[in-house]
Motif scaffolding. Sequence first.
Motif, PDB file in Angstrom:
ATOM      1  N   LYS A 169       0.691  -1.236   0.177  1.00 27.48           N
ATOM      2  CA  LYS A 169      -0.052  -0.174  -0.124  1.00 27.48           C
ATOM      3  C   LYS A 169       0.794   1.296  -0.022  1.00 27.48           C
ATOM      4  N   ARG A 289     -10.262  -0.255  -7.293  1.00 29.81           N
ATOM      5  CA  ARG A 289     -11.441  -0.748  -6.792  1.00 29.81           C
ATOM      6  C   ARG A 289     -11.285  -2.382  -6.973  1.00 29.81           C
ATOM      7  N   THR A 294     -10.419   1.049  -2.876  1.00 32.69           N
ATOM      8  CA  THR A 294     -11.522   2.248  -2.763  1.00 32.69           C
ATOM      9  C   THR A 294     -12.972   1.894  -3.325  1.00 32.69           C
ATOM     10  N   HIS A 295     -13.882   2.594  -3.190  1.00 31.33           N
ATOM     11  CA  HIS A 295     -15.162   2.297  -3.702  1.00 31.33           C
ATOM     12  C   HIS A 295     -15.635   3.638  -4.531  1.00 31.33           C
ATOM     13  N   ASN A 296     -14.549   4.470  -4.577  1.00 37.28           N
ATOM     14  CA  ASN A 296     -14.911   5.561  -5.674  1.00 37.28           C
ATOM     15  C   ASN A 296     -14.543   5.602  -6.970  1.00 37.28           C
ATOM     16  N   ASP A 298     -13.497   8.500  -8.852  1.00 36.86           N
ATOM     17  CA  ASP A 298     -12.739   9.839  -9.321  1.00 36.86           C
ATOM     18  C   ASP A 298     -11.447   9.603  -9.983  1.00 36.86           C
ATOM     19  N   ARG A 303      -6.226  12.055  -4.549  1.00 38.00           N
ATOM     20  CA  ARG A 303      -7.443  11.882  -3.517  1.00 38.00           C
ATOM     21  C   ARG A 303      -7.404  10.571  -2.641  1.00 38.00           C
ATOM     22  N   TYR A 304      -6.614   9.573  -3.607  1.00 35.67           N
ATOM     23  CA  TYR A 304      -6.543   8.149  -2.979  1.00 35.67           C
ATOM     24  C   TYR A 304      -5.311   8.162  -2.202  1.00 35.67           C
ATOM     25  N   ASP A 306      -4.455   9.795   0.501  1.00 31.87           N
ATOM     26  CA  ASP A 306      -4.996   9.735   1.840  1.00 31.87           C
ATOM     27  C   ASP A 306      -6.082   8.712   2.170  1.00 31.87           C
ATOM     28  N   GLU A 307      -6.745   8.360   1.105  1.00 34.14           N
ATOM     29  CA  GLU A 307      -7.633   7.366   1.587  1.00 34.14           C
ATOM     30  C   GLU A 307      -7.443   6.120   1.548  1.00 34.14           C
ATOM     31  N   ILE A 308      -6.503   5.685   1.103  1.00 32.88           N
ATOM     32  CA  ILE A 308      -6.018   4.329   1.215  1.00 32.88           C
ATOM     33  C   ILE A 308      -5.199   4.188   2.614  1.00 32.88           C
ATOM     34  N   GLU A 309      -5.539   3.140   3.607  1.00 32.49           N
ATOM     35  CA  GLU A 309      -5.400   3.004   4.907  1.00 32.49           C
ATOM     36  C   GLU A 309      -3.833   2.028   4.922  1.00 32.49           C
TER      37      GLU A 309
END
Length: 312
Positions: A169, A289, A294-296, A298, A303-304, A306-309
Motif C-alpha cells: 500500500k 476498486r 477504494t469504492h470511488n 474519481d 485523492r486516494y 489519503d484514502e488508502i489505509e
Amino acid sequence: MISSREGSRNFYNNVIAPMISEKFPEYESRIAVGICGEGSDCFGYDDFISRDHDFGTGVVLWLTEEDMNRIGGELIAEYDILIDRMPGNNLTERLKERRGVMTIRGFYSNILGIDCDINKCILSEDDWYMLDHNCLATAVNGEVFRDDLGKFSAFRNMLLDYYPDKIWKIRIVNELHKYSSALQVNYARCMSRKDVVAARLCQIQGLEAAMQLFFLMKRVYPPYYKWIYRKLEEIDNGGEFSVLIKRLSNADIDISYWKGEYNASFINISDPIVDSAEQIAALIVEMLRVNNLTHNTDPYLERYVDEIEVGR
C-alpha cells in the motif's frame, strides 16, 4: 534457433548433471541448479542484439554455506572445465560472476543488496521497504531445474508471495502521488508557462508511475526499465492499459493546445497527453476498486493518497 534458457537446460541435463552424478554423487540431491538472476536470458528476453555483450551458455549451481565449505572449490573447478569446453563460449568476467557455483545466501544477498537470512526465510519490514522492484524481479526470474533440498526455492517462493500488505500500500500511495503530481497537476502548469522541457519530464515521470502502478495492482515485480513495457504488454495480454501507455509515450509536446489562460480546474483533453493521462487514471482507479482499495470512481489520483489505509 533454441532459446538461451532452453540451451541452458540442455547444458544442465547433458553436461552438468552427469558431472555432478559422477564427481559429487553424495551431494547430488543437495545442489540446486537453474538459470536465474541478472541478464536478459534469465527473463527470456535475449535476442540477436543481446549477444553483443555478457552472453554465453551457463547455469547457476547453488549451495548452502556448509556445502560450499566442503565441496565449493572442487565443484567450481569442475564447472569451469566444462564451461571452457563449450563451443562458441567467450564469457566476460562479468558473466562468469553471474553464473557458476555460489551460495544460496550469496545469490540473494548480492541481487537484493541486503544480508538475506536464508534459514529463517524472512525479510524485515525495513528490508521490504528499501528493496527496488527490479531487484526483486531479478531474484525470482528464470527457471530452477532442480532443488531437492528446497532451500533455494523456499526463499524464492517467499519473495514470489509478494510485498507485505503495508509495504504494498505504501508503494501504491507513492506512485499515485507521483502520477497525479506529474500528469494531473504539473504538466498543465508547465505547458501554460511554455516550459516544454519540464513538461516532457512530467510526461516521463507520469509514464513510469503508471507502469509501476499497473505492476503493483497485478502483484508482479517489474523488471529493469528497458524490459518493463515488454513485460507489461505480456501480463496485460495486449489490453487497453498497454495501448494507452504506448499512446502516452508516443505523444508529442505541443504548446498549440495551450493558448488560453491557466485554469487549475480545467482538464485540457484537447492535448493528447492529457487525454491519455486521464484515460490511464480511470483504468488505475478501476484497478484500485478491484483490489478493494477504494469504492470511488474519481480519476483524480491524489485523492486516494489519503484514502488508502496504509496501517502501522
